[in-house]
Design a protein around this motif. Structure first.
Motif, PDB file in Angstrom:
ATOM      1  N   VAL A 106      -0.191  -9.006   6.962  1.00 25.68           N
ATOM      2  CA  VAL A 106       0.274  -9.302   5.602  1.00 25.68           C
ATOM      3  C   VAL A 106       0.327  -8.006   4.795  1.00 25.68           C
ATOM      4  O   VAL A 106      -0.561  -7.155   4.882  1.00 25.68           O
ATOM      5  CB  VAL A 106      -0.645 -10.334   4.922  1.00 25.68           C
ATOM      6  N   ARG A 107       1.347  -7.859   3.995  1.00 27.41           N
ATOM      7  CA  ARG A 107       1.539  -6.661   3.180  1.00 27.41           C
ATOM      8  C   ARG A 107       0.784  -6.791   1.856  1.00 27.41           C
ATOM      9  O   ARG A 107       0.641  -7.886   1.319  1.00 27.41           O
ATOM     10  CB  ARG A 107       3.036  -6.442   2.940  1.00 27.41           C
ATOM     11  N   TRP A 108       0.316  -5.653   1.352  1.00 34.83           N
ATOM     12  CA  TRP A 108      -0.465  -5.645   0.116  1.00 34.83           C
ATOM     13  C   TRP A 108      -0.056  -4.449  -0.745  1.00 34.83           C
ATOM     14  O   TRP A 108       0.559  -3.491  -0.270  1.00 34.83           O
ATOM     15  CB  TRP A 108      -1.968  -5.588   0.412  1.00 34.83           C
ATOM     16  N   GLU A 109      -0.426  -4.522  -2.011  1.00 33.10           N
ATOM     17  CA  GLU A 109      -0.151  -3.428  -2.947  1.00 33.10           C
ATOM     18  C   GLU A 109      -1.373  -3.200  -3.828  1.00 33.10           C
ATOM     19  O   GLU A 109      -1.947  -4.136  -4.371  1.00 33.10           O
ATOM     20  CB  GLU A 109       1.054  -3.757  -3.828  1.00 33.10           C
ATOM     21  N   HIS A 156     -11.174   9.667 -14.680  1.00 33.27           N
ATOM     22  CA  HIS A 156     -11.126   8.410 -15.416  1.00 33.27           C
ATOM     23  C   HIS A 156     -10.470   7.359 -14.519  1.00 33.27           C
ATOM     24  O   HIS A 156      -9.422   7.622 -13.917  1.00 33.27           O
ATOM     25  CB  HIS A 156     -10.303   8.548 -16.697  1.00 33.27           C
ATOM     26  N   ILE A 157     -11.047   6.158 -14.461  1.00 33.95           N
ATOM     27  CA  ILE A 157     -10.549   5.084 -13.593  1.00 33.95           C
ATOM     28  C   ILE A 157     -10.434   3.810 -14.414  1.00 33.95           C
ATOM     29  O   ILE A 157     -11.375   3.431 -15.125  1.00 33.95           O
ATOM     30  CB  ILE A 157     -11.493   4.848 -12.396  1.00 33.95           C
ATOM     31  N   ASP A 158      -9.294   3.120 -14.299  1.00 23.44           N
ATOM     32  CA  ASP A 158      -9.107   1.892 -15.070  1.00 23.44           C
ATOM     33  C   ASP A 158      -8.029   1.033 -14.411  1.00 23.44           C
ATOM     34  O   ASP A 158      -7.213   1.524 -13.620  1.00 23.44           O
ATOM     35  CB  ASP A 158      -8.696   2.240 -16.507  1.00 23.44           C
ATOM     36  N   ASN A 159      -8.054  -0.262 -14.733  1.00 25.98           N
ATOM     37  CA  ASN A 159      -6.995  -1.218 -14.379  1.00 25.98           C
ATOM     38  C   ASN A 159      -6.617  -1.150 -12.896  1.00 25.98           C
ATOM     39  O   ASN A 159      -5.492  -0.809 -12.530  1.00 25.98           O
ATOM     40  CB  ASN A 159      -5.759  -0.984 -15.252  1.00 25.98           C
ATOM     41  N   VAL A 160      -7.587  -1.482 -12.041  1.00 23.94           N
ATOM     42  CA  VAL A 160      -7.389  -1.452 -10.593  1.00 23.94           C
ATOM     43  C   VAL A 160      -6.945  -2.834 -10.122  1.00 23.94           C
ATOM     44  O   VAL A 160      -7.549  -3.850 -10.482  1.00 23.94           O
ATOM     45  CB  VAL A 160      -8.681  -1.044  -9.862  1.00 23.94           C
ATOM     46  N   SER A 161      -5.902  -2.878  -9.323  1.00 23.14           N
ATOM     47  CA  SER A 161      -5.359  -4.149  -8.854  1.00 23.14           C
ATOM     48  C   SER A 161      -5.100  -4.077  -7.356  1.00 23.14           C
ATOM     49  O   SER A 161      -4.618  -3.064  -6.845  1.00 23.14           O
ATOM     50  CB  SER A 161      -4.052  -4.477  -9.595  1.00 23.14           C
ATOM     51  N   LEU A 162      -5.427  -5.152  -6.643  1.00 22.20           N
ATOM     52  CA  LEU A 162      -5.085  -5.311  -5.229  1.00 22.20           C
ATOM     53  C   LEU A 162      -4.509  -6.704  -5.064  1.00 22.20           C
ATOM     54  O   LEU A 162      -5.173  -7.697  -5.369  1.00 22.20           O
ATOM     55  CB  LEU A 162      -6.313  -5.124  -4.336  1.00 22.20           C
ATOM     56  N   ARG A 163      -3.270  -6.782  -4.581  1.00 24.02           N
ATOM     57  CA  ARG A 163      -2.587  -8.065  -4.439  1.00 24.02           C
ATOM     58  C   ARG A 163      -1.976  -8.199  -3.050  1.00 24.02           C
ATOM     59  O   ARG A 163      -1.501  -7.223  -2.477  1.00 24.02           O
ATOM     60  CB  ARG A 163      -1.459  -8.204  -5.470  1.00 24.02           C
ATOM     61  N   ARG A 164      -1.973  -9.413  -2.539  1.00 21.69           N
ATOM     62  CA  ARG A 164      -1.154  -9.727  -1.363  1.00 21.69           C
ATOM     63  C   ARG A 164       0.302  -9.807  -1.809  1.00 21.69           C
ATOM     64  O   ARG A 164       0.621 -10.496  -2.778  1.00 21.69           O
ATOM     65  CB  ARG A 164      -1.587 -11.058  -0.750  1.00 21.69           C
TER      66      ARG A 164
END
Length: 290
Positions: free
Chosen positions: A131-134, A211-219
């Protein structure tokens, strides 16, 4: 198994004085050998995109279906970090790196005395095989003169399957979106192989913060990719999903006085002061085995 053609196309993010190529035997085995042949490295004027695209002949076809919601918890660091399972945790070797959280942004850097430093999360969410992810993340570097290198891993919890992207953050920059795309070669579906992310401080420094913010991992099972893809700001494909940006509630700084008849003495405005911002700077917090 016959030899297959793999490719990597990119633009260097810094000036290179001596180009080199390395092949890492990442999987330990007692059976068989890696077979490598016909290696070529050359410059080309046809690469216009600043992203890095690793072409993989074993990329499975799209599995179909819609995009998922964000698999990560506390993506904007609005809540305190803690356990690495279902939240963010900090890893350091031999000690935890300097880090803190303030106003929904996480800050970290690695000193020369620390061999490895990362903030990571085991999502407790699954991604099936093939499965592909982003992944998208906002990063910045507060050092006024030195660019920092950050390495992103999207992986199974036990590191049996992973993809890697490395980005250089310009000195003195503001938060910008970096994008990583890939696919699973093994099922990330058990308690020990759920989807996870690691954000490594690859460069060491005496001061300055990443600085690190707004991290997203989605299928994203129907997304078009060539293999593993890494996109710095301004180079991501047009179909990139927007980040989950959670804006904090605005607090009033003053309440105006109520209406009073002419000639009445004015009232003193009621000042509302936000509560003290929570920070995390203890070196003993969030220690995990990475």
């Amino acid at each position: 198994m016959p030899l297959s053609n793999f490719s990597m196309r990119f633009k260097s993010q810094t000036n290179w004085t001596d180009a080199s190529v390395s092949f890492y035997a990442s999987t330990a085995t007692t059976n068989g050998n890696y077979r490598i042949d016909n290696v070529e490295l050359r410059t080309t004027r046809t690469t216009t995109n600043a992203g890095t695209v690793c072409g993989d002949p074993n990329l499975p076809g799209v599995t179909g279906g819609g995009d998922s919601t964000n698999l990560l918890s506390n993506p904007s660091f609005d809540s305190a970090i803690g356990s690495v399972n279902g939240n963010w945790g900090v890893f350091g070797d031999p000690t935890n790196p300097p880090h803190y959280r303030d106003l929904g942004v996480f800050y970290m850097y690695r000193t020369a005395a620390i061999n490895s430093a990362a903030v990571l999360q085991n999502s407790n969410q699954t991604i099936n095989q093939g499965v592909r992810w982003e992944m998208t993340i906002q990063l910045a570097n507060s050092s006024p003169t030195v660019p920092y290198r950050v390495t992103l891993l999207v992986r199974s919890e036990d590191f049996s399957d992973l993809a890697v992207c490395t980005f250089y953050l310009p000195a003195g920059g503001t938060l910008q979106t970096y994008t990583m795309r890939g696919f699973t070669t093994l099922p990330w579906t058990s308690a020990s192989t759920d989807a996870a992310v690691s954000i490594y401080m690859s460069s060491s420094a005496a001061s300055g913060w990443v600085h690190i913010d707004n991290v997203s991992l989605r299928r994203r099972p129907s997304m078009a990719i060539a293999g593993t893809e890494c996109y710095p700001p301004g180079s991501a494909p047009a179909d990139m999903l927007p980040a989950d940006i959670e804006l904090p509630a605005l607090l009033p700084t003053a309440v105006p006085p109520l209406y009073a008849p002419e000639g009445a003495p004015p009232e003193i405005p009621l000042l509302i002061v936000p509560a003290d911002t929570e920070s995390e700077g203890g070196t003993a917090e969030g220690s995990v085995t990475e």
